[in-house]
Design a protein around this motif. Structure first.
Motif, PDB file in Angstrom:
ATOM      1  N   LYS A  57       4.575  -8.741   3.305  1.00 40.04           N
ATOM      2  CA  LYS A  57       4.930  -8.488   1.915  1.00 40.04           C
ATOM      3  C   LYS A  57       6.177  -9.273   1.489  1.00 40.04           C
ATOM      4  O   LYS A  57       7.160  -9.346   2.221  1.00 40.04           O
ATOM      5  N   GLU A  58       6.088  -9.813   0.284  1.00 44.28           N
ATOM      6  CA  GLU A  58       7.237 -10.507  -0.297  1.00 44.28           C
ATOM      7  C   GLU A  58       8.270  -9.488  -0.764  1.00 44.28           C
ATOM      8  O   GLU A  58       7.948  -8.331  -1.016  1.00 44.28           O
ATOM      9  N   GLU A  75      12.447  -9.525   3.712  1.00 45.63           N
ATOM     10  CA  GLU A  75      11.475 -10.446   4.295  1.00 45.63           C
ATOM     11  C   GLU A  75      11.853 -10.777   5.731  1.00 45.63           C
ATOM     12  O   GLU A  75      11.011 -10.789   6.623  1.00 45.63           O
ATOM     13  N   ARG A 101      11.043  -7.942   8.056  1.00 45.12           N
ATOM     14  CA  ARG A 101       9.596  -7.879   8.309  1.00 45.12           C
ATOM     15  C   ARG A 101       9.173  -8.944   9.319  1.00 45.12           C
ATOM     16  O   ARG A 101       8.356  -8.685  10.211  1.00 45.12           O
TER      17      ARG A 101
END
Length: 145
Positions: free
Chosen positions: A39-40, A46, A49
């Motif tokens: 996911k952005e 980011e 992630r």
């Protein structure tokens, strides 16, 4: 050795979608590729992630400040890690804003695909093509001339 490609966002540009589909299809026959779209968000999120998705893998962070190997040096690096019985290698491609310093600090290797700054969707296509090229080189197939 498993190859995991962790990417912020899915390709939106038609040429990038086509390139990703083509090289993902080609790499499937070697059975080593895992492509994860994350996911952005803001760069710090980011980065977190990307680090979570690559936990336990050698981390190759694609960054314009990284080393600029040729294909044979790229192949040699991957083969060396394969001989060390690593779980796998995770390639981290950031979003439009690139990587945070925290992600770069966790890299086992900072890799540049070009001295030019590449749009992140294009970088994904170039990376997949090079991974395919390395696989064909390892098997003595005629793709690399």
């Amino acid at each position: 050795m498993k190859l995991r490609v962790c990417v912020i966002g899915k390709p939106k540009l038609a040429y990038a979608k086509a390139g990703v589909e083509e090289y993902t299809r080609r790499l499937q026959r070697y059975g080593k590729l895992e492509l994860l779209y994350l996911k952005e968000g803001i760069p710090v999120q980011e980065g977190q992630r990307l680090l979570e998705a690559s936990e336990g893998y050698r981390r190759v962070v694609l960054d314009e400040r990284g080393q600029l190997p040729d294909t044979l040096a790229f192949k040699a690096r991957l083969e060396a890690w394969e001989l060390e019985a690593e779980k796998g290698v995770a390639f981290l491609i950031g979003g439009a804003e690139g990587h945070t310093q925290a992600v770069r600090d966790e890299a086992d290797w900072l890799l540049s695909l070009s001295k030019l700054t590449l749009q992140h969707e294009l970088a994904l296509v170039v990376l997949l093509e090079q991974l395919y090229r390395v696989e064909t080189l390892k098997r003595g197939e005629p793709y690399h001339r």
